[in-house]
Design a protein around this motif. Structure first.
Motif, PDB file in Angstrom:
ATOM      1  N   VAL A 137       4.785   0.837  -0.784  1.00 28.49           N
ATOM      2  CA  VAL A 137       4.348   1.656   0.345  1.00 28.49           C
ATOM      3  C   VAL A 137       2.955   2.218   0.111  1.00 28.49           C
ATOM      4  O   VAL A 137       2.447   2.991   0.904  1.00 28.49           O
ATOM      5  CB  VAL A 137       5.359   2.809   0.549  1.00 28.49           C
ATOM      6  CG1 VAL A 137       5.211   3.416   1.922  1.00 28.49           C
ATOM      7  CG2 VAL A 137       6.778   2.312   0.352  1.00 28.49           C
ATOM      8  N   GLU A 138       2.330   1.891  -1.031  1.00 25.96           N
ATOM      9  CA  GLU A 138       1.035   2.480  -1.343  1.00 25.96           C
ATOM     10  C   GLU A 138       0.005   2.164  -0.279  1.00 25.96           C
ATOM     11  O   GLU A 138      -0.892   2.947  -0.012  1.00 25.96           O
ATOM     12  CB  GLU A 138       0.563   1.997  -2.716  1.00 25.96           C
ATOM     13  CG  GLU A 138       1.387   2.602  -3.864  1.00 25.96           C
ATOM     14  CD  GLU A 138       0.856   2.132  -5.185  1.00 25.96           C
ATOM     15  OE1 GLU A 138      -0.079   1.300  -5.180  1.00 25.96           O
ATOM     16  OE2 GLU A 138       1.358   2.575  -6.223  1.00 25.96           O
TER      17      GLU A 138
ATOM     18  N   GLN B 133       9.657   2.320  -6.795  1.00 26.39           N
ATOM     19  CA  GLN B 133      10.087   2.171  -5.418  1.00 26.39           C
ATOM     20  C   GLN B 133       8.957   2.437  -4.449  1.00 26.39           C
ATOM     21  O   GLN B 133       8.909   1.892  -3.366  1.00 26.39           O
ATOM     22  CB  GLN B 133      11.252   3.130  -5.140  1.00 26.39           C
ATOM     23  CG  GLN B 133      12.501   2.784  -5.935  1.00 26.39           C
ATOM     24  CD  GLN B 133      13.552   3.870  -5.802  1.00 26.39           C
ATOM     25  OE1 GLN B 133      13.303   4.881  -5.163  1.00 26.39           O
ATOM     26  NE2 GLN B 133      14.710   3.654  -6.397  1.00 26.39           N
ATOM     27  N   GLU B 134       8.054   3.330  -4.833  1.00 24.99           N
ATOM     28  CA  GLU B 134       6.983   3.685  -3.919  1.00 24.99           C
ATOM     29  C   GLU B 134       5.863   2.649  -3.879  1.00 24.99           C
ATOM     30  O   GLU B 134       5.015   2.688  -3.014  1.00 24.99           O
ATOM     31  CB  GLU B 134       6.370   5.034  -4.334  1.00 24.99           C
ATOM     32  CG  GLU B 134       7.311   6.215  -4.184  1.00 24.99           C
ATOM     33  CD  GLU B 134       7.552   6.540  -2.734  1.00 24.99           C
ATOM     34  OE1 GLU B 134       6.893   5.923  -1.885  1.00 24.99           O
ATOM     35  OE2 GLU B 134       8.404   7.375  -2.437  1.00 24.99           O
ATOM     36  N   THR B 135       5.844   1.752  -4.840  1.00 29.17           N
ATOM     37  CA  THR B 135       4.730   0.827  -4.935  1.00 29.17           C
ATOM     38  C   THR B 135       4.494   0.016  -3.677  1.00 29.17           C
ATOM     39  O   THR B 135       3.359  -0.119  -3.222  1.00 29.17           O
ATOM     40  CB  THR B 135       4.946  -0.117  -6.138  1.00 29.17           C
ATOM     41  OG1 THR B 135       5.105   0.671  -7.303  1.00 29.17           O
ATOM     42  CG2 THR B 135       3.799  -1.082  -6.275  1.00 29.17           C
TER      43      THR B 135
ATOM     44  N   ARG C 241       9.814   7.794   0.845  1.00 25.47           N
ATOM     45  CA  ARG C 241       8.566   7.152   1.273  1.00 25.47           C
ATOM     46  C   ARG C 241       7.859   7.966   2.351  1.00 25.47           C
ATOM     47  O   ARG C 241       6.672   8.262   2.253  1.00 25.47           O
ATOM     48  CB  ARG C 241       8.868   5.750   1.794  1.00 25.47           C
ATOM     49  CG  ARG C 241       7.629   4.943   2.135  1.00 25.47           C
ATOM     50  CD  ARG C 241       7.984   3.699   2.910  1.00 25.47           C
ATOM     51  NE  ARG C 241       8.517   4.038   4.225  1.00 25.47           N
ATOM     52  CZ  ARG C 241       8.873   3.137   5.132  1.00 25.47           C
ATOM     53  NH1 ARG C 241       8.806   1.853   4.847  1.00 25.47           N
ATOM     54  NH2 ARG C 241       9.334   3.518   6.305  1.00 25.47           N
TER      55      ARG C 241
ATOM     56  N   SER D 175       6.423  11.269   1.015  1.00 24.26           N
ATOM     57  CA  SER D 175       5.171  11.119   0.267  1.00 24.26           C
ATOM     58  C   SER D 175       3.981  10.988   1.215  1.00 24.26           C
ATOM     59  O   SER D 175       2.920  11.590   0.979  1.00 24.26           O
ATOM     60  CB  SER D 175       5.263   9.887  -0.640  1.00 24.26           C
ATOM     61  OG  SER D 175       6.323  10.011  -1.553  1.00 24.26           O
ATOM     62  N   GLU D 176       4.135  10.232   2.301  1.00 22.86           N
ATOM     63  CA  GLU D 176       3.049  10.108   3.267  1.00 22.86           C
ATOM     64  C   GLU D 176       2.756  11.453   3.939  1.00 22.86           C
ATOM     65  O   GLU D 176       1.593  11.831   4.134  1.00 22.86           O
ATOM     66  CB  GLU D 176       3.411   9.059   4.312  1.00 22.86           C
ATOM     67  CG  GLU D 176       3.557   7.649   3.748  1.00 22.86           C
ATOM     68  CD  GLU D 176       3.821   6.634   4.852  1.00 22.86           C
ATOM     69  OE1 GLU D 176       3.323   6.831   5.971  1.00 22.86           O
ATOM     70  OE2 GLU D 176       4.529   5.647   4.591  1.00 22.86           O
TER      71      GLU D 176
ATOM     72  N   ASP E 219       0.530   2.056   2.892  1.00 21.07           N
ATOM     73  CA  ASP E 219       0.704   3.005   3.994  1.00 21.07           C
ATOM     74  C   ASP E 219       0.225   4.388   3.610  1.00 21.07           C
ATOM     75  O   ASP E 219      -0.370   5.108   4.395  1.00 21.07           O
ATOM     76  CB  ASP E 219       2.173   3.049   4.409  1.00 21.07           C
ATOM     77  CG  ASP E 219       2.620   1.712   4.972  1.00 21.07           C
ATOM     78  OD1 ASP E 219       3.826   1.428   4.882  1.00 21.07           O
ATOM     79  OD2 ASP E 219       1.756   0.975   5.498  1.00 21.07           O
ATOM     80  N   ILE E 220       0.527   4.777   2.363  1.00 25.67           N
ATOM     81  CA  ILE E 220       0.140   6.121   1.927  1.00 25.67           C
ATOM     82  C   ILE E 220      -1.363   6.256   1.848  1.00 25.67           C
ATOM     83  O   ILE E 220      -1.929   7.324   2.021  1.00 25.67           O
ATOM     84  CB  ILE E 220       0.783   6.431   0.558  1.00 25.67           C
ATOM     85  CG1 ILE E 220       2.303   6.415   0.703  1.00 25.67           C
ATOM     86  CG2 ILE E 220       0.337   7.753   0.013  1.00 25.67           C
ATOM     87  CD1 ILE E 220       3.040   6.653  -0.585  1.00 25.67           C
TER      88      ILE E 220
ATOM     89  N   PHE F  26      15.625   6.325  -0.171  1.00 27.85           N
ATOM     90  CA  PHE F  26      14.357   5.629  -0.392  1.00 27.85           C
ATOM     91  C   PHE F  26      13.423   5.839   0.793  1.00 27.85           C
ATOM     92  O   PHE F  26      12.234   6.117   0.627  1.00 27.85           O
ATOM     93  CB  PHE F  26      14.622   4.139  -0.613  1.00 27.85           C
ATOM     94  CG  PHE F  26      13.376   3.303  -0.625  1.00 27.85           C
ATOM     95  CD1 PHE F  26      12.550   3.290  -1.736  1.00 27.85           C
ATOM     96  CD2 PHE F  26      13.020   2.539   0.481  1.00 27.85           C
ATOM     97  CE1 PHE F  26      11.400   2.528  -1.753  1.00 27.85           C
ATOM     98  CE2 PHE F  26      11.868   1.780   0.477  1.00 27.85           C
ATOM     99  CZ  PHE F  26      11.050   1.768  -0.646  1.00 27.85           C
ATOM    100  N   THR F  27      13.960   5.694   2.011  1.00 31.23           N
ATOM    101  CA  THR F  27      13.131   5.892   3.209  1.00 31.23           C
ATOM    102  C   THR F  27      12.651   7.335   3.306  1.00 31.23           C
ATOM    103  O   THR F  27      11.493   7.599   3.649  1.00 31.23           O
ATOM    104  CB  THR F  27      13.935   5.518   4.465  1.00 31.23           C
ATOM    105  OG1 THR F  27      14.420   4.175   4.330  1.00 31.23           O
ATOM    106  CG2 THR F  27      13.077   5.623   5.708  1.00 31.23           C
TER     107      THR F  27
END
Length: 782
Positions: free
Chosen positions: A30-31, A26-28, A75, A78-79, A33-34, A71-72
């Motif tokens: 957003v990588e 799921q995080e992929t 995400r 993690s950031e 942004d991270i 999920f949001t």
């Protein structure tokens, strides 16, 4: 019981890995942004602050909303974690430069109260203070941003925890309602029928297109390999392990355990091969693919349950680590394996239901029979666990108190979980029963590892001395296993990986003492520097004691004093250097230490007095090790002098501990201080009428003839008194070694008795005459 526990551990691991893998998928997206904060160190500060401000503002808005998805939340969290780590590093920026500026300000001295300070010095101090403020600004901003990010992360974690808790309290219609039970049966039959329809369609399409014939050889090879590993491979490894069990040796238990791991890996590889063979055929639809994805997990649970059952409830005459009888072990294997198979069926069933549209009430009706079956099997396994161990002649077996508690908990949970689910709280019942089974399985694995460590440390033939670090190996391994199991227990009972990472982050940040922050790195630095200083001190002490001081003219007491004093100084210096190296500022503790010193002074004044007296003894050395002293009515040899007390060994070989304050402030007689020369006094009595000159000559000859008597000054024979029954004489002589004074006195008495008998000199003894005042009365009465 423990076998079921093993199954639980296996499934717990697989279940915990699955969410992690899905979360990573799921995080992929957003990588990109991270990655922004990762390169923020090379980005201008204004751009960095602007990026974080936008992220933090968006996160704060979502933190106040109740409709945001998990999920949001994951995400954004993690950031924020990446940004928080960056701000934590930036909180120590300009450390070196700040230390230099502070040193410069300190070198200028304090501001003069009289106001006659040179203008150039004042201007320079003001410039340095302004520079220090500029250097501190980035650190303060980083600390503020770190606090903001940390707070938002805490809000997100609280939201997730609140949702999880609310989910456990949700009550759905009772799964025992016949309507929902019939619907559950229909859903299960529809799932099986759907898989069958997809399978027939896939096979027909493969045959018509010819694609099935192309992949058939590869699938056949994988299938044969998988079946071979499941069957022949497992039997070969089992036979290999049985042969190894007949051997003797210290490492046999560890070798058997490692080989038993191979017993798991070989059939699990077979399951993977079979699953891959079915996947290669490409004849399954969506439902079938969902089932195939969890097939390795389901097979792994069965294999792990079988493995744990064989270790905790072994076959044959061997009672195993728990000491159960044959019937109890057979029941334990049966229920543990049944729990493992039930878990596998649960995984496969709910994997097939993922794509089927149904209601939560129907899913609860599907889940409740599995919970009831697991509860029944777990209850039976709890009874097995509570069984008392078998008494074996010549073997010490524990009374089984702990296993009794574990068995009771298993039985209570096995009853409570299905009952709770029957009232509609299916999620709560599942959250109670499944983690309990997993925890029991983990306890079983920990028990195996602990007992293996004990077997390794057990003495073997011709090896009776098992003291030292090697004997403490089981304790150390048990402690490490306990610490390593804590995160696994946390994951089993619902903790997320993010929660564990958050705990680890807080641990790495450390805690604050005043203005000083102590982190695990600081503690490790302190321990390493102190251990190095301590070992170096002991090494130098050994060199002084064995190589340096024996070549000097110092006596043994002086050598021991120097070695002991160097040890105290070295340990104190090691402590100071280690505290300084760890960056701990003790000046902030000065006020607290001053307040505590008053209470310590009253409460520990005797200990402090003895400590100071011990230092005085080491410096002045009025008493040294090996001296013969007399203090407080106790006489003996000094064996050890410490900072608090001195140990003397009396002549009857008993140890007396004397506080050092008594040796400094009291009266002490040191018979061997400086040298071993001492005087012996031997009293002798002869009968009245004896020639005193002759007696004097005999006694002087006896004294001069003794080998320990020195002639300078010569021994003296004194006519001391006219006693009531004898003429009293004394031999007074100086001995080379006063430690033999009692032996010398005994030998002289032997010689006196011998020569007096030869010369006819009588040694008198007291006589008493009894006079009767009225003998005639006594005679008449008789």
């Amino acid at each position: 019981m423990i076998r079921g526990l093993a199954c639980a551990v296996w499934i717990a691991t697989l279940a915990s890995l699955a969410p992690v893998a899905s979360f990573a998928q799921q995080e992929t997206p957003v990588e990109a942004d991270i990655s922004a904060p990762a390169s923020a160190e090379s980005t201008p500060a204004t751009l960095v602050n602007g990026t974080f401000e936008r992220l933090a503002a968006r996160a704060e808005v979502l933190a106040g909303s109740e409709n945001v998805s998990l999920f949001t939340i994951g995400r954004l969290r993690s950031e924020l974690v990446v940004w928080r780590d960056k701000f934590l590093r930036d909180a120590n920026v300009n450390s070196g430069r700040l230390a230099t500026v502070n040193a410069q300000i300190t070198a200028l001295g304090p501001v003069s109260e009289s106001g006659d300070e040179p203008q150039s010095v004042a201007a320079r101090r003001d410039a340095l203070i302004a520079q220090r403020q500029e250097l501190r600004a980035p650190r303060l901003l980083a600390q503020e941003a770190h606090a903001r990010a940390n707070g938002i992360i805490g809000e997100f974690d609280a939201m997730v925890l609140q949702r999880d808790t609310a989910e456990l309290g949700v009550r759905s219609p009772s799964p025992l309602n016949p309507t929902y039970l019939l619907a559950a049966g229909s859903v299960l039959w529809g799932m099986v029928a759907g898989i069958g329809v997809e399978l027939r369609a896939g096979v027909s399409f493969g045959l018509s297109s010819g694609g099935l014939f192309e992949v058939m050889p590869r699938a056949f090879v994988l299938f044969v390999v998988g079946v071979g590993l499941l069957g022949a491979g497992r039997r070969v490894v089992t036979q290999w392990r049985n042969r190894l069990a007949l051997r003797e040796g210290r490492w046999r238990a560890l070798q058997l355990f490692l080989l038993s791991i191979v017993q798991i890996c070989v059939p699990f590889l077979g399951v993977l091969a079979v699953a891959q063979a079915l996947t290669v055929l490409d004849v399954f639809g969506q439902l079938g693919h969902d089932v195939l994805e969890v097939l390795p997990s389901a097979g792994g649970s069965v294999i792990f349950g079988w493995w744990l059952a064989r270790h905790l409830f072994p076959l044959g005459a061997t009672s195993g680590y728990l000491g159960y009888d044959i019937a109890t072990r057979a029941s334990g294997r049966r229920y543990t394996t049944a729990i493992a198979w039930t878990f596998a069926l649960v995984l496969l069933t709910f994997a097939g239901l993922q794509k089927i549209d149904t209601t939560p009430a129907v899913l609860g009706a599907v889940a409740w029979p599995f919970l009831a079956i697991l509860g029944f099997l777990f209850w039976r396994l709890g009874r097995v666990i509570r069984t008392a161990p078998e008494d074996v002649e010549g073997k010490i077996v524990s009374v089984g108190r702990m296993r009794g508690y574990v068995g009771q908990v298993c039985q209570l949970v096995a009853i409570a979980a299905p009952v709770i689910a029957a009232f509609g709280f299916v999620a709560a019942g599942r959250a109670l029963l499944i983690p309990t089974i997993f925890s029991a399985a983990l306890l079983g694995v920990l028990l195996l590892l602990q007992r293996i460590a004990q077997d390794i440390s057990q003495p073997i033939e011709d090896d009776t001395d098992r003291r030292g670090l090697f004997a403490l190996l089981p304790v150390f391994i048990s402690f490490v296993l306990f610490l390593a199991s804590l995160p696994i227990f946390a994951l089993i009972w619902g903790a997320r990986v993010d929660d564990l990472l958050e705990v680890w982050t807080r641990f790495r940040e450390g805690f604050s003492v005043g203005e000083t922050k102590i982190s695990p790195t600081d503690f490790l630095m302190f321990a390493a520097v102190f251990a190095t200083g301590y070992l170096l001190t002991r090494f130098i002490q050994g060199a002084l004691r064995k190589s340096v001081l024996p070549r000097t003219r110092l006596d043994l007491g002086g050598q021991n004093a120097i070695v002991a004093g160097f040890g105290y100084v070295g340990i104190i210096l090691a402590a100071i250097i280690s505290i300084t190296s760890a960056g701990i500022d003790l000046s902030n503790l000065a006020i607290v230490a001053g307040a505590l010193s008053v209470g310590i002074g009253f409460g520990l004044q005797n200990i402090v007095s003895n400590f100071v007296s011990g230092i005085i003894l080491l410096i002045e050395r009025p008493v040294s090790e090996g001296d013969w002293i007399e203090v407080g009515g106790q006489m003996g040899y000094v064996r050890a002098i410490s900072v608090r007390s001195t140990r003397i060994e009396t002549f009857d070989r008993t140890d007396v501990i004397i506080p050092n304050a008594d040796l400094v402030s009291g009266q002490v007689t040191n018979w061997t201080r400086g040298n071993l020369v001492g005087r012996v006094i031997v009293p002798v009595g002869v009968a009245y009428g004896t020639d005193v000159e002759k007696v004097t000559a005999i006694l002087r000859g006896i004294a001069e003839a003794h080998p320990l008597v020195i002639m300078t000054p010569p021994p003296a024979v004194l006519f001391t008194a006219f006693g009531a029954d004898s003429l009293d004489f004394e031999i007074r002589a100086i001995l080379r070694d006063v430690n033999y004074v009692m032996v010398t006195k005994s030998e002289m008495n032997y010689e006196i008795s011998k020569q007096f008998a030869a010369e006819g000199i009588e040694i008198p003894f007291a006589q008493r005459d009894i006079w009767l005042r009225n003998p005639e009365v006594l005679k008449g009465t008789s």
